[in-house]
Design an enzyme around this catalytic site. Structure first.
Site, PDB file in Angstrom:
ATOM      1  N   ASP A 186     138.868 111.218  43.300  1.00  0.00           N
ATOM      2  CA  ASP A 186     138.389 110.264  42.510  1.00  0.00           C
ATOM      3  C   ASP A 186     138.886 108.845  43.223  1.00  0.00           C
ATOM      4  O   ASP A 186     140.281 108.552  43.133  1.00  0.00           O
ATOM      5  CB  ASP A 186     138.969 110.218  41.078  1.00  0.00           C
ATOM      6  CG  ASP A 186     138.607 108.929  40.233  1.00  0.00           C
ATOM      7  OD1 ASP A 186     137.461 108.681  40.356  1.00  0.00           O
ATOM      8  OD2 ASP A 186     139.428 108.459  39.372  1.00  0.00           O
ATOM      9  N   GLU A 188     133.840 111.423  43.815  1.00  0.00           N
ATOM     10  CA  GLU A 188     132.968 110.713  43.036  1.00  0.00           C
ATOM     11  C   GLU A 188     132.325 109.526  43.461  1.00  0.00           C
ATOM     12  O   GLU A 188     132.807 108.483  44.367  1.00  0.00           O
ATOM     13  CB  GLU A 188     133.886 110.277  41.916  1.00  0.00           C
ATOM     14  CG  GLU A 188     133.071 109.677  40.519  1.00  0.00           C
ATOM     15  CD  GLU A 188     133.907 109.753  39.200  1.00  0.00           C
ATOM     16  OE1 GLU A 188     133.361 109.801  38.243  1.00  0.00           O
ATOM     17  OE2 GLU A 188     135.142 109.415  39.700  1.00  0.00           O
ATOM     18  N   ASP A 207     143.630 109.525  36.752  1.00  0.00           N
ATOM     19  CA  ASP A 207     142.904 109.567  38.251  1.00  0.00           C
ATOM     20  C   ASP A 207     142.824 111.076  38.600  1.00  0.00           C
ATOM     21  O   ASP A 207     141.751 111.392  39.289  1.00  0.00           O
ATOM     22  CB  ASP A 207     143.197 108.705  39.188  1.00  0.00           C
ATOM     23  CG  ASP A 207     143.294 107.181  38.672  1.00  0.00           C
ATOM     24  OD1 ASP A 207     141.948 106.753  38.400  1.00  0.00           O
ATOM     25  OD2 ASP A 207     144.057 106.550  38.559  1.00  0.00           O
TER      26      ASP A 207
END
Length: 160
Positions: A7, A67, A139
């Site tokens: 992420d 992502e 995160d």
């Protein structure tokens, strides 16, 4: 198969590693790479690259998933996020492992069942899907969700 989920973020990048055996998901590790906001952009990107290289060396994943960047109203923030995302893609690709990319809504749908899920819902599902996993932060939780998304989609698309 070992999957690394990422992420990206310039301030904090989350990472999560899971093992997939058939339909079984097992938590291996998760964490966050934080950079010093007082450091130059270049120095922060170097720290991110070095830390991710260490994570990859320790866990030896066979696949990675990152992502995708969402666009926000601050163009400068979006640009910095894109640069951190580029480092994430490079760190994984440099080792020769295949790297997939997933939109946030698809990640949420894969984990919770709806692309409009809240962060709290994603984290609640992670506790069910990866029992006993201690999350290093929001995160890191997002990174584990990206890894789970890849586990689901890799099977259906026959990706590594």
């Amino acid at each position: 198969m070992i999957i690394l989920g990422l992420d990206p973020g310039l301030g904090t990048t989350g990472w999560g590693v899971i093992a997939v055996a058939g339909n079984r998901l097992t938590h291996i590790a998760n964490g966050q790479v934080s950079t010093d906001p007082k450091a130059s952009l270049a120095e922060r990107l170097v720290v991110l690259d070095r830390e991710l290289a260490d994570v990859i060396a320790r866990h030896d994943p066979q696949a990675a998933a990152v992502e995708e960047v969402f666009v926000n109203s601050n163009a400068q923030s979006t640009l910095k996020l894109g640069q951190a995302r580029g480092v994430c893609l490079l760190a994984a690709a440099r080792t020769g492992i295949p790297v997939a990319e997933y939109a946030t809504r698809l990640v949420k749908k894969a984990v919770v069942g709806t692309g409009a899920a809240e962060k709290a819902q994603v984290q609640a599902m992670l506790k069910i899907l990866l029992p006993g996993a201690k999350l290093a932060g929001a995160d890191a939780a997002d990174a584990l969700a990206v890894a789970i998304c890849h586990a689901h989609h890799a099977r259906s698309l026959r990706l590594p």
